[in-house]
Design a protein around this motif. Sequence first.
Motif, mmCIF file in Angstrom:
data_model
loop_
_atom_site.group_PDB
_atom_site.id
_atom_site.type_symbol
_atom_site.label_atom_id
_atom_site.label_comp_id
_atom_site.label_asym_id
_atom_site.label_seq_id
_atom_site.Cartn_x
_atom_site.Cartn_y
_atom_site.Cartn_z
ATOM 1 N N LEU A 399 20.900 61.693 -26.596
ATOM 2 C CA LEU A 399 20.518 60.851 -27.745
ATOM 3 C C LEU A 399 19.443 61.345 -28.395
ATOM 4 O O LEU A 399 19.267 61.970 -29.222
ATOM 5 C CB LEU A 399 20.121 59.942 -27.418
ATOM 6 C CG LEU A 399 21.361 58.498 -27.335
ATOM 7 C CD1 LEU A 399 21.277 57.093 -26.884
ATOM 8 C CD2 LEU A 399 21.974 58.438 -28.559
ATOM 9 N N ALA A 400 18.626 62.020 -27.483
ATOM 10 C CA ALA A 400 16.834 62.106 -27.653
ATOM 11 C C ALA A 400 17.878 63.851 -29.131
ATOM 12 O O ALA A 400 17.085 64.462 -29.318
ATOM 13 C CB ALA A 400 16.475 62.927 -25.868
ATOM 14 N N ALA A 403 18.746 63.376 -31.607
ATOM 15 C CA ALA A 403 17.204 62.704 -32.716
ATOM 16 C C ALA A 403 16.507 63.916 -33.056
ATOM 17 O O ALA A 403 16.328 64.156 -34.319
ATOM 18 C CB ALA A 403 16.356 61.909 -31.751
ATOM 19 N N GLU A 429 23.405 52.772 -28.634
ATOM 20 C CA GLU A 429 23.139 53.711 -28.489
ATOM 21 C C GLU A 429 22.008 54.246 -29.804
ATOM 22 O O GLU A 429 21.500 55.501 -29.221
ATOM 23 C CB GLU A 429 24.200 54.103 -28.061
ATOM 24 C CG GLU A 429 24.910 54.440 -26.739
ATOM 25 C CD GLU A 429 25.596 55.177 -26.671
ATOM 26 O OE1 GLU A 429 26.081 57.002 -27.211
ATOM 27 O OE2 GLU A 429 25.797 55.399 -25.004
ATOM 28 N N GLN A 432 17.616 55.004 -30.999
ATOM 29 C CA GLN A 432 16.699 56.081 -30.995
ATOM 30 C C GLN A 432 16.747 57.081 -32.001
ATOM 31 O O GLN A 432 15.741 57.060 -32.858
ATOM 32 C CB GLN A 432 17.168 57.413 -29.958
ATOM 33 C CG GLN A 432 15.915 58.498 -29.386
ATOM 34 C CD GLN A 432 16.090 59.340 -28.317
ATOM 35 O OE1 GLN A 432 16.475 58.448 -27.069
ATOM 36 N NE2 GLN A 432 14.825 60.112 -27.982
ATOM 37 N N GLY A 435 14.868 55.173 -34.541
ATOM 38 C CA GLY A 435 13.362 55.863 -34.920
ATOM 39 C C GLY A 435 13.348 56.902 -36.347
ATOM 40 O O GLY A 435 11.979 57.571 -36.051
#
Length: 532
Positions: A399-400, A403, A429, A432, A435
């Motif tokens: 996920l990082a 993003a 999920e 993130q 954001g």
Amino acid sequence: MPVTAWEDLVTTALLGTDRRPPAADGSGRAAPVAVLDEAAVATVRRRAGLRPARAAARPQAAPGDPRPALPAAAARRLAMLLSDRPGTGTGGRRGTSPDLMELLPQWLAAANARGFAAPPQTLPALLDAARGRTDLRPAALAFAGPRALWLARFNQDWRFALRAAPGGGASLPGAEDTDGTRRLWQEGLFAERVALLAALRARAPEAARELLAGTWATERAEDRLMFLDSLRAGLAAGDEPFLELALSDRSRNVRTTAAELLSTLPGSALAGRMAVRAAACVAVDRTGGGPVIAVEAPPECDAGMERDGVVARPPAGRGERSWWLGQLVEAAPLATWPVRLGGRTPAQIVALPVADGWQGELHAAWCRAAVRQGDAEWARALLGVPAAPEAGGPGAVSLAERARLLGTLEGAERAGWVAGFIAAHGLSEAFQLLGVCAVPWSAPLGRSVVDALNIARDAGSYPWSFSGVMGLAERCLDPAEAGRLDSLLAVPDEGEDASPGAGGYWAEAFQRLATTLRLRAVMLEELGPVAG
């Protein structure tokens, strides 16, 4: 009464009159009383003997703030937001009232966009709020203005404002003041020099680089690293000779930063060297039934690779060769690969199978390269379609990473991708990813979030697992969406599989969300429109 030295009185008091009786004064008083009387007289004598201190210079008056004053309603709203304190509710339930402190960042952003000055009476509360929340400091200090810096010099608790301000709150020389610029660079405090370099870099990039080059050899390693990082702003081909010299710096961190900056310049010599090294490790193999990407990781990390920023020693749990490969591919210009891999587009390259289990390493390195080089086409290819199975694209292994890849896309496209992701995979999920989306959320993204929350409620899910997304929605949903929540405010019927009490929590959460959105709309009305 005999005169007794102050030190003797202190010693007698500490030891006690039984162990150190005072000298007899003929009055017949008990020893403890005699000591206390002598101490009282000695205290008056000591105070009376002091000479008046010289009057301190009066502090300079606070600077003026030329910005317009807040509208009266907005000033009252600010006082209300600053006076709010987080509640002490139990059981994780917040009730239906908006969290005013969570609205303060948005209020500050809106007030700054409109160019208002802070009311003087709110400055202490603003500084206290910024002291307690580092995320609030940039917006709070920008709104508080020069008077807050003046005030911070009188209170140790507010000194953070001076450290956060460019140059510690000191004024920087103007563009035409070359002598002042040179003097501040040579004699100023570190914070002042950093602020000066950043300001000069913004208006005259080459002059800033030349200023830094003039004292580079005498700077401390940690300072060289901070100064070098300031070159990110306005980075251009003209910076390459200086950065090439920094590749030979005695500090590894400085060398690594210089190499990273050079790798973002696709035409730099370092980028060319990395392209040659990376291309030697990756090729298309056509010997099988179809094209496959074959990977041969570098057998060693030679001195040239280390000079160009490759870290030789891998972290724990990583193999050396895969570690070196990832760094080479990350630093190579992405334009290398269509030429190297048969003229294919990024999407076609990412779709090719990778032999011998190297796909994860190769695609992860391409992800980092796309973020570093800001390449939206490669980011789209690596993200894939938001509805892809397993909730991700072929190269976004976390996920990082997704993003960060989304950060290379324009705001509308980014929000559309996240809306599609939520529609396909729900909110479990998505926190993130949400954001990185611009505030307020676009209408499609806002609808997807509200719809997913409604689906989770109807499914009887634990509402507490969505409290983070609900908090984001309170801050990021467009206030115009408040009307769509009216049908969700009632307590739903709880099914057999629903969490006990979940219906009431969901109703509270949606009511708080609707109330917060309407309050945000009122706040913006009180501040008025943004000046064109």
